[in-house]
Write an enzyme that holds these catalytic residues in place. Sequence first.
Site, PDB file in Angstrom:
ATOM      1  N   ASP A 201      -6.309  -7.036   4.074  1.00 54.21           N
ATOM      2  CA  ASP A 201      -7.472  -6.392   3.448  1.00 54.21           C
ATOM      3  C   ASP A 201      -8.397  -7.459   2.872  1.00 54.21           C
ATOM      4  OD1 ASP A 201      -9.004  -4.246   2.334  1.00 54.21           O
ATOM      5  OD2 ASP A 201      -8.101  -4.691   0.392  1.00 54.21           O
TER       6      ASP A 201
ATOM      7  N   ASP B 100     -12.237  -9.236   4.514  1.00 54.28           N
ATOM      8  CA  ASP B 100     -13.538  -9.246   3.838  1.00 54.28           C
ATOM      9  C   ASP B 100     -14.124 -10.660   3.791  1.00 54.28           C
ATOM     10  OD1 ASP B 100     -13.343  -6.513   3.330  1.00 54.28           O
ATOM     11  OD2 ASP B 100     -14.004  -6.689   1.249  1.00 54.28           O
TER      12      ASP B 100
ATOM     13  N   LYS C 129       3.269 -15.297   1.894  1.00 56.45           N
ATOM     14  CA  LYS C 129       3.431 -15.975   0.602  1.00 56.45           C
ATOM     15  C   LYS C 129       4.923 -16.244   0.464  1.00 56.45           C
ATOM     16  CE  LYS C 129       1.780 -17.517  -3.329  1.00 56.45           C
ATOM     17  NZ  LYS C 129       0.839 -18.657  -3.430  1.00 56.45           N
TER      18      LYS C 129
ATOM     19  N   ASP D 171      -2.957 -18.052  -0.019  1.00 51.02           N
ATOM     20  CA  ASP D 171      -3.987 -18.708  -0.843  1.00 51.02           C
ATOM     21  C   ASP D 171      -4.662 -19.817  -0.039  1.00 51.02           C
ATOM     22  OD1 ASP D 171      -1.529 -20.013  -0.908  1.00 51.02           O
ATOM     23  OD2 ASP D 171      -1.654 -20.577  -3.028  1.00 51.02           O
TER      24      ASP D 171
ATOM     25  N   TYR E 225       0.826  -1.215   0.000  1.00 56.46           N
ATOM     26  CA  TYR E 225       0.000   0.000   0.000  1.00 56.46           C
ATOM     27  C   TYR E 225       0.860   1.265   0.000  1.00 56.46           C
ATOM     28  CZ  TYR E 225      -4.707  -1.907   0.840  1.00 56.46           C
ATOM     29  OH  TYR E 225      -5.928  -2.520   0.730  1.00 56.46           O
TER      30      TYR E 225
HETATM   31  C1  IPM Z   1     -10.291  -1.308   4.193  1.00 53.34           C
HETATM   32  C2  IPM Z   1     -10.583  -0.650   2.865  1.00 53.34           C
HETATM   33  C3  IPM Z   1      -9.444   0.293   2.545  1.00 53.34           C
HETATM   34  C4  IPM Z   1      -8.173  -0.525   2.446  1.00 53.34           C
HETATM   35  C5  IPM Z   1      -9.640   1.167   1.288  1.00 53.34           C
HETATM   36  C6  IPM Z   1     -10.935   1.939   1.314  1.00 53.34           C
HETATM   37  C7  IPM Z   1      -8.471   2.098   1.068  1.00 53.34           C
HETATM   38  O1  IPM Z   1     -10.792  -1.617   1.890  1.00 53.34           O
HETATM   39  O2  IPM Z   1     -10.109  -0.582   5.189  1.00 53.34           O
HETATM   40  O3  IPM Z   1     -10.257  -2.547   4.235  1.00 53.34           O
HETATM   41  O4  IPM Z   1      -7.882  -1.107   1.397  1.00 53.34           O
HETATM   42  O5  IPM Z   1      -7.443  -0.590   3.437  1.00 53.34           O
HETATM   43 MG    MG Z   2     -10.896  -3.605   2.631  1.00 55.15          MG
END
Ligand code: IPM
Ligand code: MG
Length: 361
Positions: free
Chosen positions: A248, A252, A192, A224, A141
């Site tokens: 990240d 999710d 990884k 993975d 990032y």
């Molecule tokens: C998160 C989001 C952010 C990230 C974005 C909005 C920059 O997806 O906080 O998980 O990738 O960190």
């Molecule tokens: Mg995110």
Amino acid sequence: MTQTVLLLPGDGIGPEVVWQARRVLEAVDARHDLDLQFTEGDIGGIAVERSGQAYPAATRALANEADAILLGAVGGPQWDDLPAQERPERGLLAIRADLDLFCNLRPALLFPDLIGASSLRAELVSGLDVLIVRELTGGIYFGEPRGVVTREDGIREGFNTDRYDEVEIRRIGRLAFEAAQKRSGRLCSVDKANVLEVTMLWREVMEALSSEYPDVTLSHMYVDNAAMQLVRDPNQFDVLVTGNLFGDILSDIAAMLTGSIGMLPSASLNAQGTGLYEPVHGSAPDIAGDDSANPLATILSAAMLLRFSLDAPEAANEIESAVAVVLEAGFRTADIAERHSPASLIGTQAMGDAVIAALTD
Ligand code: IPM
Ligand code: MG
């Protein structure tokens, strides 16, 4: 002593969900005498519109003075064509970097009443309680060089750099080991290391640290495989520690196991304990302003704020219990409503009301 909470509602559904969390914070303040004082600033797309910057100087000044920060969400389709440097998301990355919020805690906890809303079968997710510790201020990032250039042959090329030094790895590693000590003593480091040198170093540093934490069992997993294991048998995990990009993605995945990404709070901390708290979900522009967004992730983020930055664990527990009570009573926003269930479908504001009513029960 007054404690200052900076609200950064941001874009999309951000203002609606932050407003509900603020109301809940005010309600617990009245009950626990926390002496909270709220300030408010712009971040993300709204900040770009108002001042040309996703993380304006005025917000920066407020952020540096605040005891804790509660953020909604940033981004939206109207800013998708902006150059990378000017996008709303850069505001979020800028505040994380500015305050050195390297430690991102993303608990994925399944409320028993939401088991039917999970994307996995009940027997796979029953009792789910996983903590993802994501490094937040390094890795790909932030690594330089980065950019898009036109090469001599006229072809455009985009590139980013994944990099961590051992000091950065060690500091997030220590917090992850400490978190594991307070839980079941199992830590899985995700990398990884079969391909990427940066994560070979990551694995080496985690391994070296483990001798200082004999009460924690450290394991390693390729990313993975970790993604696969999270949907195959998530209860094998307790604490996961990983770098910025993998964290990240994995967070999710973990979110969906709990029923909805609308349920997941997060805390981003620096070494001084200053924290920025935000729901894991995004700005959901498609439902912004509809009073249909789930405010619970932001309300649960407010509970984390009380616990980690304001040293008010009873108030934090009270909010978390109220959320459980509300879910048990059958209240659901659209994202967590099960098809064919008798649960009562309510909007954002009514969900805030329900949590507040459960506090004062
Ligand atoms: C998160 C989001 C952010 C990230 C974005 C909005 C920059 O997806 O906080 O998980 O990738 O960190
Ligand atoms: Mg995110």
